[in-house]
Write a protein that holds these residues in place. Structure first.
Motif, PDB file in Angstrom:
ATOM      1  N   VAL A   1      31.483  65.330 -46.391  1.00  6.75           N
ATOM      2  CA  VAL A   1      30.130  65.019 -45.905  1.00  6.75           C
ATOM      3  C   VAL A   1      29.275  66.285 -46.011  1.00  6.75           C
ATOM      4  CG1 VAL A   1      28.756  64.197 -43.974  1.00  6.75           C
ATOM      5  CG2 VAL A   1      31.059  63.277 -44.351  1.00  6.75           C
ATOM      6  N   SER A   2      28.172  66.189 -46.712  1.00  2.00           N
ATOM      7  CA  SER A   2      27.315  67.349 -46.967  1.00  2.00           C
ATOM      8  C   SER A   2      25.874  66.886 -47.130  1.00  2.00           C
ATOM      9  CB  SER A   2      27.763  68.063 -48.247  1.00  2.00           C
ATOM     10  OG  SER A   2      27.593  67.203 -49.373  1.00  2.00           O
ATOM     11  N   ARG A   3      24.968  67.842 -47.186  1.00  2.88           N
ATOM     12  CA  ARG A   3      23.557  67.515 -47.412  1.00  2.88           C
ATOM     13  C   ARG A   3      23.392  66.789 -48.744  1.00  2.88           C
ATOM     14  NH1 ARG A   3      19.433  69.713 -50.179  1.00  2.88           N
ATOM     15  NH2 ARG A   3      20.702  71.498 -50.801  1.00  2.88           N
TER      16      ARG A   3
ATOM     17  N   LEU B   1      23.548  66.343 -39.093  1.00  5.24           N
ATOM     18  CA  LEU B   1      24.197  67.343 -39.934  1.00  5.24           C
ATOM     19  C   LEU B   1      23.656  68.740 -39.692  1.00  5.24           C
ATOM     20  CD1 LEU B   1      26.387  67.377 -42.158  1.00  5.24           C
ATOM     21  CD2 LEU B   1      24.548  67.375 -43.838  1.00  5.24           C
TER      22      LEU B   1
ATOM     23  N   THR C   1      35.771  69.898 -37.139  1.00  2.00           N
ATOM     24  CA  THR C   1      35.492  68.643 -37.822  1.00  2.00           C
ATOM     25  C   THR C   1      36.784  68.057 -38.363  1.00  2.00           C
ATOM     26  OG1 THR C   1      33.284  69.387 -38.449  1.00  2.00           O
ATOM     27  CG2 THR C   1      34.230  67.583 -39.725  1.00  2.00           C
TER      28      THR C   1
ATOM     29  N   ARG D   1      29.193  66.347 -38.119  1.00  2.00           N
ATOM     30  CA  ARG D   1      29.398  65.889 -39.497  1.00  2.00           C
ATOM     31  C   ARG D   1      29.834  64.427 -39.531  1.00  2.00           C
ATOM     32  NH1 ARG D   1      30.132  69.175 -44.017  1.00  2.00           N
ATOM     33  NH2 ARG D   1      30.360  70.949 -42.613  1.00  2.00           N
ATOM     34  N   THR D   2      30.658  64.024 -38.546  1.00  2.00           N
ATOM     35  CA  THR D   2      31.093  62.630 -38.512  1.00  2.00           C
ATOM     36  C   THR D   2      29.947  61.718 -38.098  1.00  2.00           C
ATOM     37  OG1 THR D   2      31.882  62.661 -36.197  1.00  2.00           O
ATOM     38  CG2 THR D   2      33.421  63.401 -37.893  1.00  2.00           C
TER      39      THR D   2
ATOM     40  N   ASP E   1      27.587  72.956 -35.154  1.00  3.55           N
ATOM     41  CA  ASP E   1      28.882  72.277 -35.082  1.00  3.55           C
ATOM     42  C   ASP E   1      29.908  73.242 -34.520  1.00  3.55           C
ATOM     43  OD1 ASP E   1      31.076  70.738 -35.360  1.00  3.55           O
ATOM     44  OD2 ASP E   1      30.793  70.259 -37.470  1.00  3.55           O
TER      45      ASP E   1
END
Length: 414
Positions: free
Chosen positions: A301-303, A286, A294, A253-254, A290
Motif C-alpha cells: 500500500v503506497s501513494r 496514509l 504495519t 496504511r491498512t 504511523d
C-alpha cells in the motif's frame, strides 16, 4: 452488558452518522438544537461510538437528526444492554453473514500430532509471504494449486498439532493471511466461489485470533470481489463493515487500503460523491504518522497504489481528464515485472483515453493489454481486455481501432 455489544452499538451509530454525512461536532450541535440543551459535546459522541456509553435518553433525538426509525435504535440499544437476543448490529451483523457455517477450524477431539512452537509459525509465515511476492509476478491460474495445498496443510497443522494458546492464535493469524491470498488468487483465476469460501474461512480464523485489521482485510477483499461480480450492494455493505471492524486505531496504511475498497464499492454502486470522499479518506489515512507496526500483508500500500485507485474511480465515473494523467504517470514509474498489474492499469488508461475522444491512443494501449492477456493465466486481465475492446467498438471507423478489432475482435465472443 458486554463490552462487545457496546462496541457493536458504537460502530452502528458511527455508520449511521457517516451515512448522514455528519461529523461528530456537527451531530453534537444538531442534537443540542433538537433537544434545546447545550450540554452535549463532540467528546460525548466519540464516547458513544467507542462503546463507552449507550445514549439512552438521546435515542429519539438521534433518530430525528439521522433520519432512522427510533424503534430501530431502541432495539439496537436493548441488544447492546443484553436485554435482547438475536442478530448482532452494524458491522458485526454484516460480517456475521459471511462467517462459514459450523467451525472448520475446530481442533480434533484428540490432538495426535507433534507439538509445535514459534519457530514453526515463523516458517509458515515466511511461506505465506512468499505467496504474496509470487502473486506480484504470477497470475492466479499459475498459483491456484500450490496456494490451496498450503492452506489445507496449515489448517491440518492447526487442528492436529499440540500447541500453546499463544501459538494457536499465531497459527490462526497465518491461516487467515493465507486464506486471503488464496481467495485473491482464486478470484484472479475466475474461480469466484472458491475464492469466497477461502475469504469466509479466513474471516473466521482472524476472528478467532482476535485480529480485527486482518478480519477487515479479508472482508474488504471479499467485498471487492462482490462489487466486481454484479453484487454491488452487498459489496458496498461489506466494504463499509470492514472499515468499522478495523476501527479508528488500525494502522494508517491498512485504513488507507480499507477506504480505497470503500471508494471502489461506492463507484460500482454508482454513488460518485461518497466514492470521491472515500478516496480522500484513504489519502488522509496514509499521510498520518504511523507509529504502530504495519502488518506485513499491507507492504504494497503506497501513494502510487492509491493514485491507481483514484484513476480507476475517475475512469468509471467518466472523468478522463483526471484519470489519464494519473495513469500515465503511474505506468511510467511502475515495476514492469508486475505484468498483470501493468496490463490492468493500461486497460483503465485505454478506456479513459476513449472517453477523452482519443481513440488512436486508446487502440495502442488496448493492443498492449490484449497481447499481455493472451499469455497470462488471469481471468481478471482477460475480462479487462474484453471490456476495452467493447468500449472501442464505438470507434470502428478509426483505422487503428478497426485494425485492432480485426485482429482481436474474436475475443469478444470468448
Amino acid at each position: 452488558m458486554t463490552d462487545d455489544r457496546r462496541r457493536q452499538f458504537g460502530a452502528y451509530l458511527a455508520r449511521l452518522r457517516r451515512d448522514a454525512h455528519k461529523s461528530q461536532p456537527q451531530l453534537a450541535a444538531m442534537l443540542c438544537a433538537v433537544s434545546g440543551t447545550q450540554s452535549l459535546t463532540r467528546n460525548e459522541i466519540s464516547r458513544w461510538e467507542r462503546g463507552g456509553r449507550i445514549p439512552e435518553t438521546w435515542l429519539p433525538c438521534i433518530a430525528d437528526v439521522l433520519g432512522v426509525p427510533v424503534g430501530e435504535l431502541e432495539r439496537a440499544a436493548a441488544y447492546a444492554r443484553g436485554e435482547l437476543e438475536g442478530p448482532p448490529i452494524g458491522a458485526a451483523a454484516t460480517l456475521s453473514e459471511v462467517i462459514p457455517a459450523g467451525d472448520p477450524l475446530a481442533p480434533l477431539a484428540s490432538r495426535t500430532g507433534r507439538r509445535i512452537g514459534g519457530d514453526d509459525v515463523a516458517r509458515l509465515a515466511a511461506r505465506v509471504h512468499g505467496f504474496r511476492l509470487a502473486d506480484d509476478v504470477l497470475a492466479g491460474g499459475d498459483l491456484m494449486a500450490p496456494v490451496f495445498r498450503e492452506l489445507n496443510a496449515a489448517m491440518r497443522l492447526y487442528r492436529e498439532s499440540a500447541h500453546t494458546e499463544a501459538v494457536g492464535r499465531a497459527l490462526l493469524v497465518q491461516i487467515g493471511e493465507l486464506a486471503q491470498i488464496a481467495g485473491w488468487i482464486a478470484s484472479d483465476a475466475g474461480r469466484h466461489e472458491q475464492a469466497e469460501r477461502a475469504y469466509r474461512l479466513g474471516i473466521e480464523a482472524a476472528r478467532q485470533a482476535g485480529d480485527s485489521p486482518l478480519v477487515a482485510h479479508l472482508a474488504g477483499s471479499l467485498a471487492y470481489q462482490l462489487s466486481n461480480t454484479g453484487q454491488e450492494r452487498a459489496g458496498l455493505d461489506l466494504a463499509r463493515a470492514a472499515v468499522e471492524e478495523a476501527g479508528p486505531d488500525a494502522p494508517p496504511r491498512t485504513r488507507a487500503l480499507f477506504f480505497d475498497r470503500v471508494a471502489w464499492a461506492y463507484t460500482r454502486a454508482e454513488q460518485a460523491q461518497p466514492a470521491i470522499q472515500a478516496l480522500g479518506q484513504a489519502h488522509e489515512a496514509l499521510t498520518e504518522a504511523d507509529n504502530e507496526e504495519t502488518p506485513q500483508w499491507a507492504y504494497w500500500v503506497s501513494r502510487e497504489e492509491l493514485e491507481v485507485m483514484d484513476a480507476r474511480v475517475f475512469t468509471e465515473l467518466h472523468r478522463p481528464l483526471r484519470a489519464v494523467p494519473l495513469l500515465t504517470d503511474v505506468l511510467r514509474r511502475y515495476d514492469a515485472t508486475h505484468a498483470r498489474e501493468v496490463a490492468l492499469y493500461r486497460s483503465w488508461l485505454a478506456i479513459a483515453l476513449a472517453d477523452a475522444n482519443e481513440p488512436e491512443q486508446a487502440a495502442g494501449e488496448a493492443r498492449r493489454v490484449v497481447s499481455a492477456s493472451v499469455d497470462m493465466a488471469s481471468d481478471r486481465t482477460a475480462s479487462r481486455a474484453r471490456a476495452v475492446l467493447r468500449r472501442l467498438q464505438d470507434f470502428q471507423e478509426v483505422p487503428e481501432v478497426d485494425n485492432l478489432l480485426h485482429d482481436h475482435g474474436h475475443l469478444l465472443s470468448a
